[in-house]
Scaffold this motif. Sequence first.
Motif, PDB file in Angstrom:
ATOM      1  N   PHE A  38      28.808  30.828  46.935  1.00 45.15           N
ATOM      2  CA  PHE A  38      27.714  30.792  47.887  1.00 45.15           C
ATOM      3  C   PHE A  38      27.303  32.204  48.254  1.00 45.15           C
ATOM      4  CE2 PHE A  38      31.680  30.644  50.215  1.00 45.15           C
ATOM      5  CZ  PHE A  38      31.504  31.561  51.247  1.00 45.15           C
ATOM      6  N   VAL A  39      26.058  32.324  48.657  1.00 42.55           N
ATOM      7  CA  VAL A  39      25.496  33.604  49.083  1.00 42.55           C
ATOM      8  C   VAL A  39      25.283  33.541  50.588  1.00 42.55           C
ATOM      9  CG1 VAL A  39      23.518  35.166  48.913  1.00 42.55           C
ATOM     10  CG2 VAL A  39      24.339  33.958  46.880  1.00 42.55           C
ATOM     11  N   VAL A  40      25.803  34.540  51.269  1.00 48.31           N
ATOM     12  CA  VAL A  40      25.559  34.680  52.705  1.00 48.31           C
ATOM     13  C   VAL A  40      24.500  35.764  52.851  1.00 48.31           C
ATOM     14  CG1 VAL A  40      26.543  35.309  54.937  1.00 48.31           C
ATOM     15  CG2 VAL A  40      27.906  34.001  53.297  1.00 48.31           C
ATOM     16  N   ASP A  41      23.344  35.377  53.381  1.00 47.85           N
ATOM     17  CA  ASP A  41      22.262  36.356  53.500  1.00 47.85           C
ATOM     18  C   ASP A  41      21.594  36.339  54.866  1.00 47.85           C
ATOM     19  OD1 ASP A  41      20.894  33.969  53.336  1.00 47.85           O
ATOM     20  OD2 ASP A  41      19.761  34.488  51.553  1.00 47.85           O
ATOM     21  N   VAL A  46      23.935  43.141  57.561  1.00 47.27           N
ATOM     22  CA  VAL A  46      24.848  43.048  56.424  1.00 47.27           C
ATOM     23  C   VAL A  46      24.047  42.608  55.200  1.00 47.27           C
ATOM     24  CG1 VAL A  46      26.881  41.870  55.494  1.00 47.27           C
ATOM     25  CG2 VAL A  46      26.777  42.418  57.934  1.00 47.27           C
ATOM     26  N   PRO A  47      24.181  43.356  54.090  1.00 41.92           N
ATOM     27  CA  PRO A  47      23.441  42.942  52.885  1.00 41.92           C
ATOM     28  C   PRO A  47      23.968  41.593  52.380  1.00 41.92           C
ATOM     29  CG  PRO A  47      24.908  44.790  52.395  1.00 41.92           C
ATOM     30  CD  PRO A  47      24.977  44.562  53.873  1.00 41.92           C
ATOM     31  N   PRO A  48      23.152  40.850  51.645  1.00 40.90           N
ATOM     32  CA  PRO A  48      23.612  39.576  51.099  1.00 40.90           C
ATOM     33  C   PRO A  48      24.891  39.745  50.276  1.00 40.90           C
ATOM     34  CG  PRO A  48      21.268  39.834  50.746  1.00 40.90           C
ATOM     35  CD  PRO A  48      21.781  41.146  51.273  1.00 40.90           C
ATOM     36  N   THR A  49      25.802  38.799  50.421  1.00 45.65           N
ATOM     37  CA  THR A  49      27.057  38.857  49.687  1.00 45.65           C
ATOM     38  C   THR A  49      27.297  37.547  48.955  1.00 45.65           C
ATOM     39  OG1 THR A  49      28.341  38.086  51.578  1.00 45.65           O
ATOM     40  CG2 THR A  49      28.116  40.466  51.316  1.00 45.65           C
ATOM     41  N   LEU A  50      27.968  37.647  47.828  1.00 46.74           N
ATOM     42  CA  LEU A  50      28.299  36.490  47.010  1.00 46.74           C
ATOM     43  C   LEU A  50      29.810  36.300  47.023  1.00 46.74           C
ATOM     44  CD1 LEU A  50      27.700  34.310  44.821  1.00 46.74           C
ATOM     45  CD2 LEU A  50      27.835  36.161  43.138  1.00 46.74           C
ATOM     46  N   THR A  51      30.246  35.124  47.414  1.00 43.23           N
ATOM     47  CA  THR A  51      31.653  34.751  47.341  1.00 43.23           C
ATOM     48  C   THR A  51      31.761  33.681  46.271  1.00 43.23           C
ATOM     49  OG1 THR A  51      32.071  35.294  49.654  1.00 43.23           O
ATOM     50  CG2 THR A  51      33.582  33.731  48.611  1.00 43.23           C
ATOM     51  N   ARG A  52      32.734  33.812  45.377  1.00 48.21           N
ATOM     52  CA  ARG A  52      32.827  32.840  44.294  1.00 48.21           C
ATOM     53  C   ARG A  52      34.275  32.584  43.877  1.00 48.21           C
ATOM     54  NH1 ARG A  52      30.650  37.450  42.607  1.00 48.21           N
ATOM     55  NH2 ARG A  52      31.544  38.586  40.903  1.00 48.21           N
ATOM     56  N   SER A  53      34.444  31.415  43.304  1.00 53.88           N
ATOM     57  CA  SER A  53      35.715  30.998  42.732  1.00 53.88           C
ATOM     58  C   SER A  53      35.441  30.639  41.273  1.00 53.88           C
ATOM     59  CB  SER A  53      36.244  29.771  43.485  1.00 53.88           C
ATOM     60  OG  SER A  53      37.353  29.233  42.816  1.00 53.88           O
ATOM     61  N   ILE A  54      36.229  31.184  40.376  1.00 49.71           N
ATOM     62  CA  ILE A  54      36.037  30.957  38.948  1.00 49.71           C
ATOM     63  C   ILE A  54      37.347  30.436  38.376  1.00 49.71           C
ATOM     64  CG2 ILE A  54      35.429  32.025  36.737  1.00 49.71           C
ATOM     65  CD1 ILE A  54      34.084  34.277  38.520  1.00 49.71           C
ATOM     66  N   GLN A  55      37.299  29.272  37.753  1.00 48.42           N
ATOM     67  CA  GLN A  55      38.478  28.685  37.127  1.00 48.42           C
ATOM     68  C   GLN A  55      38.234  28.634  35.629  1.00 48.42           C
ATOM     69  OE1 GLN A  55      40.247  25.351  39.526  1.00 48.42           O
ATOM     70  NE2 GLN A  55      38.258  25.519  40.556  1.00 48.42           N
ATOM     71  N   LEU A  56      38.983  29.447  34.889  1.00 46.14           N
ATOM     72  CA  LEU A  56      38.820  29.562  33.444  1.00 46.14           C
ATOM     73  C   LEU A  56      39.906  28.763  32.736  1.00 46.14           C
ATOM     74  CD1 LEU A  56      38.084  33.401  33.319  1.00 46.14           C
ATOM     75  CD2 LEU A  56      36.423  31.536  33.072  1.00 46.14           C
ATOM     76  N   THR A  57      39.494  27.694  32.057  1.00 47.02           N
ATOM     77  CA  THR A  57      40.481  26.846  31.390  1.00 47.02           C
ATOM     78  C   THR A  57      41.078  27.527  30.156  1.00 47.02           C
ATOM     79  OG1 THR A  57      38.763  25.716  30.111  1.00 47.02           O
ATOM     80  CG2 THR A  57      39.432  24.707  32.195  1.00 47.02           C
ATOM     81  N   ASP A  58      40.303  28.368  29.467  1.00 44.35           N
ATOM     82  CA  ASP A  58      40.817  29.017  28.264  1.00 44.35           C
ATOM     83  C   ASP A  58      41.883  30.063  28.575  1.00 44.35           C
ATOM     84  OD1 ASP A  58      38.866  30.651  29.452  1.00 44.35           O
ATOM     85  OD2 ASP A  58      38.170  31.469  27.533  1.00 44.35           O
ATOM     86  N   LYS A  59      41.899  30.588  29.797  1.00 43.98           N
ATOM     87  CA  LYS A  59      42.889  31.585  30.199  1.00 43.98           C
ATOM     88  C   LYS A  59      43.869  31.039  31.258  1.00 43.98           C
ATOM     89  CE  LYS A  59      39.918  35.592  29.331  1.00 43.98           C
ATOM     90  NZ  LYS A  59      39.557  35.132  28.053  1.00 43.98           N
ATOM     91  N   ALA A  60      43.616  29.813  31.729  1.00 44.23           N
ATOM     92  CA  ALA A  60      44.453  29.156  32.744  1.00 44.23           C
ATOM     93  C   ALA A  60      44.600  30.022  33.998  1.00 44.23           C
ATOM     94  CB  ALA A  60      45.815  28.760  32.178  1.00 44.23           C
ATOM     95  N   VAL A  61      43.467  30.571  34.473  1.00 47.15           N
ATOM     96  CA  VAL A  61      43.490  31.388  35.687  1.00 47.15           C
ATOM     97  C   VAL A  61      42.366  30.978  36.631  1.00 47.15           C
ATOM     98  CG1 VAL A  61      44.543  33.423  34.611  1.00 47.15           C
ATOM     99  CG2 VAL A  61      42.059  33.241  34.732  1.00 47.15           C
TER     100      VAL A  61
END
Length: 186
Positions: A38-41, A46-61
């Motif tokens: 999500f982007v908080v703007d 405070v400048p807009p910020t992006l918070t993210r969660s990334i789940q990579l199945t090929d690297k299991a992280v």
Amino acid sequence: KTFTIQYAYTSKNAQGALILSQHKFVARRGDGSIASGFVVDDVPGVPPTLTRSIQLTDKAVKIFAHGFSQSTSTTELSQARVHYLQTLGSSDPTCASTPPTASAPEQVGEGSFLDFRVLKYRRTIGKAGDQTREEWRAPALNCQPLYTITQLPATDNVVPGGRLEDTATSVNRSEEHTSELQSHHD
């Protein structure tokens, strides 16, 4: 299935006044890797910020990147979680069990949203079972909801009697639009 969905998120109080508005996204690759954020703007000064969660199945992280603190953390995904991500919604044409939930959803209809067939489900959620959530899930998108509304009880501590809504504003099914899933961990 590969897709990216952009959402508008709103939180409103019992009188319908806007409390919070955010831009959100979910991106999924064919291998089950998924990014959401999500982007908080709307924070003054405070400048807009992006918070993210990334789940990579090929690297299991799982990589979590916090927008305000500019920090990241990486944790290992269990094999069970990798399998869950790889199969999420892929064999559930009714979307009744995707995602698995403690309380069974009740199908309340079906329709079309952004040119996708959606199945509409309602269920009770929350620790006290005092919240109602309706989701419009798209079977063609691994049962990803395109619209969600959560009705909070009058006793809620944060938004008494409020409504939380996620409304998809666009869906893109091409690989090139899943750039959030490109190798952040290499």
